[in-house]
Design a protein around this motif. Structure first.
Motif, PDB file in Angstrom:
ATOM      1  N   SER A  32       0.878  -1.165   0.000  1.00 15.72           N
ATOM      2  CA  SER A  32       0.000   0.000   0.000  1.00 15.72           C
ATOM      3  C   SER A  32       0.918   1.218   0.000  1.00 15.72           C
ATOM      4  O   SER A  32       2.011   1.180   0.575  1.00 15.72           O
ATOM      5  CB  SER A  32      -0.897   0.006   1.238  1.00 15.72           C
ATOM      6  N   PHE A  34       1.477   5.477   0.431  1.00 14.65           N
ATOM      7  CA  PHE A  34       0.987   6.665   1.124  1.00 14.65           C
ATOM      8  C   PHE A  34       1.910   7.852   0.832  1.00 14.65           C
ATOM      9  O   PHE A  34       3.117   7.688   0.658  1.00 14.65           O
ATOM     10  CB  PHE A  34       0.975   6.445   2.642  1.00 14.65           C
ATOM     11  N   THR A  51      -4.108   1.680  -2.430  1.00 19.43           N
ATOM     12  CA  THR A  51      -3.823   0.358  -1.885  1.00 19.43           C
ATOM     13  C   THR A  51      -3.710  -0.736  -2.933  1.00 19.43           C
ATOM     14  O   THR A  51      -3.343  -1.867  -2.593  1.00 19.43           O
ATOM     15  CB  THR A  51      -4.901  -0.038  -0.861  1.00 19.43           C
ATOM     16  N   LYS A  52      -3.993  -0.444  -4.195  1.00 24.74           N
ATOM     17  CA  LYS A  52      -3.802  -1.453  -5.225  1.00 24.74           C
ATOM     18  C   LYS A  52      -3.480  -0.791  -6.559  1.00 24.74           C
ATOM     19  O   LYS A  52      -3.697   0.413  -6.752  1.00 24.74           O
ATOM     20  CB  LYS A  52      -5.021  -2.353  -5.343  1.00 24.74           C
ATOM     21  N   SER A  93       3.773   0.771   2.654  1.00 23.92           N
ATOM     22  CA  SER A  93       3.578  -0.222   3.697  1.00 23.92           C
ATOM     23  C   SER A  93       3.722  -1.569   2.997  1.00 23.92           C
ATOM     24  O   SER A  93       2.818  -2.005   2.274  1.00 23.92           O
ATOM     25  CB  SER A  93       2.188  -0.080   4.322  1.00 23.92           C
TER      26      SER A  93
END
Lengths: 113, 114
Positions: A32, A34, A51-52, A93
């Motif tokens: 993921s 950010f 996130t994808k 992440s």
């Protein structure tokens, strides 16, 4: 191993200029992604996330698209303002890391009138 | 809705002393992480707590320890302070430990070791 590389600063732009801050990552899975922003003397604020693959995160005129093919998550804004002056951090992440963030070195942005 | 709160905001300690920093997570969050941010650097992960246990740890010596309480608040303890421990210590919270969960940060505690 997993790592993140962020465009070095400082970046100085005139107000209303176009902004791009590059961020690439190396990962064994699909993290993921950010972007956080840190204003002088303050903590970190989440700017946007994805996130994808092919997801686009956006907030306050900033955008970033999760590019799996190029393992990149470049931050863009069409018209910067003086109030955008801050340090911007790309932070994946990584898979298997729980929600532990790995931060880039940060890119300082200074916007002038 | 209160966000992540940290205390104290600033503190000065002498080499060799011990320090305790405190964090209350965002309402509804159960996972707390701590990061160290040296001047001009990106934050570095210290450790993460969930269900009152340390779940993950970064590359920090045992002088760095922590605790999570039943109300999910957390403390970071640093023993035998070194000059190099001077940094901004950031607490972060999230709901669960999934990699897709959004992580929120507090304003940080500025530690100066003299």
């Amino acid at each position: 191993g997993n790592s993140v590389t962020q465009m070095e600063g400082p970046v100085t732009l005139s107000e209303e200029a176009f902004l791009t801050i590059n961020c690439t990552y190396t990962a064994t899975g699909y993290p993921s992604l950010f972007w956080y922003v840190q204003y002088p003397g303050e903590g970190l604020q989440l700017l946007l996330k994805a996130t994808k693959a092919d997801d686009k995160g956006s907030n306050k005129g900033f955008e970033a698209t999760y590019r799996k093919e190029t393992t990149s998550f470049h931050l863009e804004k069409g018209s910067v303002q003086v109030s955008d002056s801050a340090v911007y951090f790309c932070a994946p992440s990584f898979t298997g890391g729980g929600n532990k963030l790995t931060f880039g070195t940060g890119t300082q942005l200074k916007v002038e009138l | 809705d209160a966000g992540v709160t940290q205390s104290p905001t600033h503190l000065i300690k002498t080499r060799g002393q011990q320090v305790t920093l405190r964090c209350s997570p965002k309402s509804g969050h159960d996972t707390v992480s701590w990061y160290q941010q040296a001047l001009g650097q990106g934050p570095q992960f210290i450790f993460q707590y969930y269900e009152e246990e340390e779940r993950q740890r970064g590359n920090f010596p045992d002088r760095f320890s922590g605790h999570q309480f039943p109300n999910y608040s957390s403390e970071l303890n640093v023993n035998a302070l070194l000059l190099g421990d001077s940094a901004l210590y950031l607490c972060a919270s999230s709901l669960g430990g999934g990699g897709r969960n959004t992580i929120y940060f507090g304003e940080g505690s500025w530690l100066t070791v003299v």
